[in-house]
Scaffold this motif. Structure first.
Motif, PDB file in Angstrom:
ATOM      1  N   LYS A  46      45.653  18.276  18.472  1.00 32.54           N
ATOM      2  CA  LYS A  46      45.595  18.617  17.049  1.00 32.54           C
ATOM      3  C   LYS A  46      44.213  19.118  16.697  1.00 32.54           C
ATOM      4  CE  LYS A  46      49.326  17.442  14.710  1.00 32.54           C
ATOM      5  NZ  LYS A  46      50.026  18.364  13.867  1.00 32.54           N
ATOM      6  N   ARG A  47      44.167  20.021  15.712  1.00 27.82           N
ATOM      7  CA  ARG A  47      42.915  20.529  15.164  1.00 27.82           C
ATOM      8  C   ARG A  47      42.960  20.344  13.660  1.00 27.82           C
ATOM      9  NH1 ARG A  47      40.709  24.842  18.730  1.00 27.82           N
ATOM     10  NH2 ARG A  47      42.156  24.939  20.473  1.00 27.82           N
ATOM     11  N   PHE A  48      41.866  19.848  13.106  1.00 34.06           N
ATOM     12  CA  PHE A  48      41.773  19.661  11.666  1.00 34.06           C
ATOM     13  C   PHE A  48      40.464  20.255  11.178  1.00 34.06           C
ATOM     14  CE2 PHE A  48      44.017  15.906  13.306  1.00 34.06           C
ATOM     15  CZ  PHE A  48      45.223  16.044  12.647  1.00 34.06           C
ATOM     16  N   SER A  49      40.529  20.910  10.035  1.00 39.31           N
ATOM     17  CA  SER A  49      39.308  21.353   9.386  1.00 39.31           C
ATOM     18  C   SER A  49      39.436  21.010   7.913  1.00 39.31           C
ATOM     19  CB  SER A  49      39.095  22.853   9.579  1.00 39.31           C
ATOM     20  OG  SER A  49      40.160  23.574   9.015  1.00 39.31           O
ATOM     21  N   LEU A  50      38.302  20.820   7.268  1.00 41.86           N
ATOM     22  CA  LEU A  50      38.305  20.417   5.869  1.00 41.86           C
ATOM     23  C   LEU A  50      37.767  21.535   5.006  1.00 41.86           C
ATOM     24  CD1 LEU A  50      36.848  16.828   6.256  1.00 41.86           C
ATOM     25  CD2 LEU A  50      39.236  17.525   6.237  1.00 41.86           C
ATOM     26  N   SER A  51      38.332  21.659   3.824  1.00 42.97           N
ATOM     27  CA  SER A  51      37.781  22.634   2.878  1.00 42.97           C
ATOM     28  C   SER A  51      36.471  22.083   2.332  1.00 42.97           C
ATOM     29  CB  SER A  51      38.765  22.887   1.737  1.00 42.97           C
ATOM     30  OG  SER A  51      38.885  21.741   0.928  1.00 42.97           O
ATOM     31  N   SER A  52      35.660  22.924   1.753  1.00 39.88           N
ATOM     32  CA  SER A  52      34.358  22.469   1.249  1.00 39.88           C
ATOM     33  C   SER A  52      34.511  21.426   0.156  1.00 39.88           C
ATOM     34  CB  SER A  52      33.535  23.651   0.755  1.00 39.88           C
ATOM     35  OG  SER A  52      34.226  24.356  -0.240  1.00 39.88           O
ATOM     36  N   SER A  53      35.556  21.509  -0.655  1.00 42.76           N
ATOM     37  CA  SER A  53      35.759  20.510  -1.710  1.00 42.76           C
ATOM     38  C   SER A  53      36.149  19.155  -1.126  1.00 42.76           C
ATOM     39  CB  SER A  53      36.823  20.972  -2.706  1.00 42.76           C
ATOM     40  OG  SER A  53      38.071  21.114  -2.060  1.00 42.76           O
ATOM     41  N   ASP A  54      36.856  19.151  -0.002  1.00 48.35           N
ATOM     42  CA  ASP A  54      37.247  17.897   0.646  1.00 48.35           C
ATOM     43  C   ASP A  54      36.049  17.188   1.255  1.00 48.35           C
ATOM     44  OD1 ASP A  54      39.975  18.198   0.109  1.00 48.35           O
ATOM     45  OD2 ASP A  54      40.297  19.379   1.927  1.00 48.35           O
ATOM     46  N   LYS A  55      35.068  17.940   1.733  1.00 49.83           N
ATOM     47  CA  LYS A  55      33.917  17.355   2.405  1.00 49.83           C
ATOM     48  C   LYS A  55      33.088  16.488   1.484  1.00 49.83           C
ATOM     49  CE  LYS A  55      33.589  20.886   5.842  1.00 49.83           C
ATOM     50  NZ  LYS A  55      32.909  22.041   6.321  1.00 49.83           N
ATOM     51  N   ASN A  87      59.092  20.162   0.567  1.00 51.31           N
ATOM     52  CA  ASN A  87      58.961  21.599   0.795  1.00 51.31           C
ATOM     53  C   ASN A  87      57.602  22.125   0.320  1.00 51.31           C
ATOM     54  OD1 ASN A  87      59.840  24.043   1.777  1.00 51.31           O
ATOM     55  ND2 ASN A  87      60.735  24.657  -0.175  1.00 51.31           N
ATOM     56  N   THR A  88      56.551  21.492   0.807  1.00 48.33           N
ATOM     57  CA  THR A  88      55.191  21.858   0.423  1.00 48.33           C
ATOM     58  C   THR A  88      54.259  21.692   1.621  1.00 48.33           C
ATOM     59  OG1 THR A  88      53.462  21.518  -1.222  1.00 48.33           O
ATOM     60  CG2 THR A  88      54.549  19.542  -0.379  1.00 48.33           C
ATOM     61  N   ASN A  89      53.057  22.189   1.512  1.00 41.91           N
ATOM     62  CA  ASN A  89      52.047  22.014   2.557  1.00 41.91           C
ATOM     63  C   ASN A  89      51.028  20.971   2.112  1.00 41.91           C
ATOM     64  OD1 ASN A  89      53.081  23.955   4.318  1.00 41.91           O
ATOM     65  ND2 ASN A  89      52.030  25.587   3.235  1.00 41.91           N
ATOM     66  N   VAL A  90      50.623  20.134   3.050  1.00 40.01           N
ATOM     67  CA  VAL A  90      49.614  19.115   2.791  1.00 40.01           C
ATOM     68  C   VAL A  90      48.359  19.506   3.553  1.00 40.01           C
ATOM     69  CG1 VAL A  90      49.044  16.669   3.064  1.00 40.01           C
ATOM     70  CG2 VAL A  90      51.390  17.336   2.520  1.00 40.01           C
ATOM     71  N   SER A  91      47.205  19.435   2.900  1.00 46.25           N
ATOM     72  CA  SER A  91      45.960  19.825   3.569  1.00 46.25           C
ATOM     73  C   SER A  91      45.609  18.851   4.690  1.00 46.25           C
ATOM     74  CB  SER A  91      44.813  19.902   2.566  1.00 46.25           C
ATOM     75  OG  SER A  91      44.385  18.620   2.204  1.00 46.25           O
ATOM     76  N   ASP A  92      44.899  19.364   5.687  1.00 48.87           N
ATOM     77  CA  ASP A  92      44.501  18.551   6.835  1.00 48.87           C
ATOM     78  C   ASP A  92      43.672  17.345   6.436  1.00 48.87           C
ATOM     79  OD1 ASP A  92      45.799  20.255   8.561  1.00 48.87           O
ATOM     80  OD2 ASP A  92      44.003  21.369   9.111  1.00 48.87           O
ATOM     81  N   LYS A  94      44.097  15.357   4.122  1.00 48.08           N
ATOM     82  CA  LYS A  94      44.965  14.237   3.737  1.00 48.08           C
ATOM     83  C   LYS A  94      45.362  13.404   4.945  1.00 48.08           C
ATOM     84  CE  LYS A  94      44.793  15.656  -0.459  1.00 48.08           C
ATOM     85  NZ  LYS A  94      43.461  16.162  -0.634  1.00 48.08           N
ATOM     86  N   ILE A  95      45.450  14.041   6.119  1.00 50.21           N
ATOM     87  CA  ILE A  95      45.771  13.304   7.338  1.00 50.21           C
ATOM     88  C   ILE A  95      44.662  12.310   7.647  1.00 50.21           C
ATOM     89  CG2 ILE A  95      46.082  13.528   9.840  1.00 50.21           C
ATOM     90  CD1 ILE A  95      47.478  16.229   9.238  1.00 50.21           C
ATOM     91  N   ILE A  96      43.432  12.749   7.504  1.00 47.26           N
ATOM     92  CA  ILE A  96      42.293  11.864   7.767  1.00 47.26           C
ATOM     93  C   ILE A  96      42.265  10.729   6.747  1.00 47.26           C
ATOM     94  CG2 ILE A  96      39.787  11.731   8.010  1.00 47.26           C
ATOM     95  CD1 ILE A  96      41.294  13.432  10.168  1.00 47.26           C
ATOM     96  N   ALA A  97      42.474  11.048   5.479  1.00 43.89           N
ATOM     97  CA  ALA A  97      42.457  10.019   4.434  1.00 43.89           C
ATOM     98  C   ALA A  97      43.589   9.006   4.642  1.00 43.89           C
ATOM     99  CB  ALA A  97      42.575  10.670   3.060  1.00 43.89           C
ATOM    100  N   LEU A  98      44.792   9.490   4.944  1.00 42.58           N
ATOM    101  CA  LEU A  98      45.916   8.577   5.172  1.00 42.58           C
ATOM    102  C   LEU A  98      45.682   7.735   6.421  1.00 42.58           C
ATOM    103  CD1 LEU A  98      48.648   7.481   4.324  1.00 42.58           C
ATOM    104  CD2 LEU A  98      49.718   9.404   5.551  1.00 42.58           C
ATOM    105  N   SER A  99      45.097   8.324   7.454  1.00 40.37           N
ATOM    106  CA  SER A  99      44.767   7.567   8.663  1.00 40.37           C
ATOM    107  C   SER A  99      43.819   6.416   8.345  1.00 40.37           C
ATOM    108  CB  SER A  99      44.113   8.477   9.708  1.00 40.37           C
ATOM    109  OG  SER A  99      44.961   9.510  10.070  1.00 40.37           O
TER     110      SER A  99
END
Length: 114
Positions: A46-55, A87-92, A94-99
């Motif tokens: 898996k590869r994850f990158s964060l948007s600048s607002s998420d950082k 039927n939507t996309n979840v940002s990467d 969110k995977i880190i936060a949920l983890s």
């Protein structure tokens, strides 16, 4: 691709051409590795990158230090299921936060048992 930082045996951070962090996960990806080593692309699951607002919300390196690969896999499955249902996309990110939430919940549960 070079390792920027090893988080644990299964998670490393690398940098893209704009020096933005990319989180890579895979079984054994960080095992016996150091910053500057070349990444075995075959181990990347898996590869994850964060948007600048998420950082701004959290430090990825600190969060991932204690989170297991299995916690991330479970979070990924949950969010993939949510994407299908809604039927939507979840940002990467969110995977880190949920983890992190899953990891914390398991720690609290284990402390109650002991």
């Amino acid at each position: 691709m070079k390792i920027f930082k090893v988080i644990n045996n299964n998670i490393v951070i690398t940098l893209d051409k704009n020096n933005q962090e990319i989180i890579l996960m895979g079984r054994g990806l960080g095992f016996k590795q150091r910053s500057g080593n070349i990444i075995d692309e075959n181990l990347i699951e898996k590869r994850f990158s964060l948007s600048s607002s998420d950082k701004e919300d959290f430090s990825v390196s600190q969060l991932l230090t204690n989170i297991s690969l299995e916690d991330i896999r479970v979070a990924n499955k949950i969010l993939n299921y949510a994407e299908e249902i809604f039927n939507t996309n979840v940002s990467d990110s969110k995977i880190i936060a949920l983890s992190d939430h899953i990891h914390s919940a398991l720690e609290r549960y284990n402390s109650v048992l002991n």
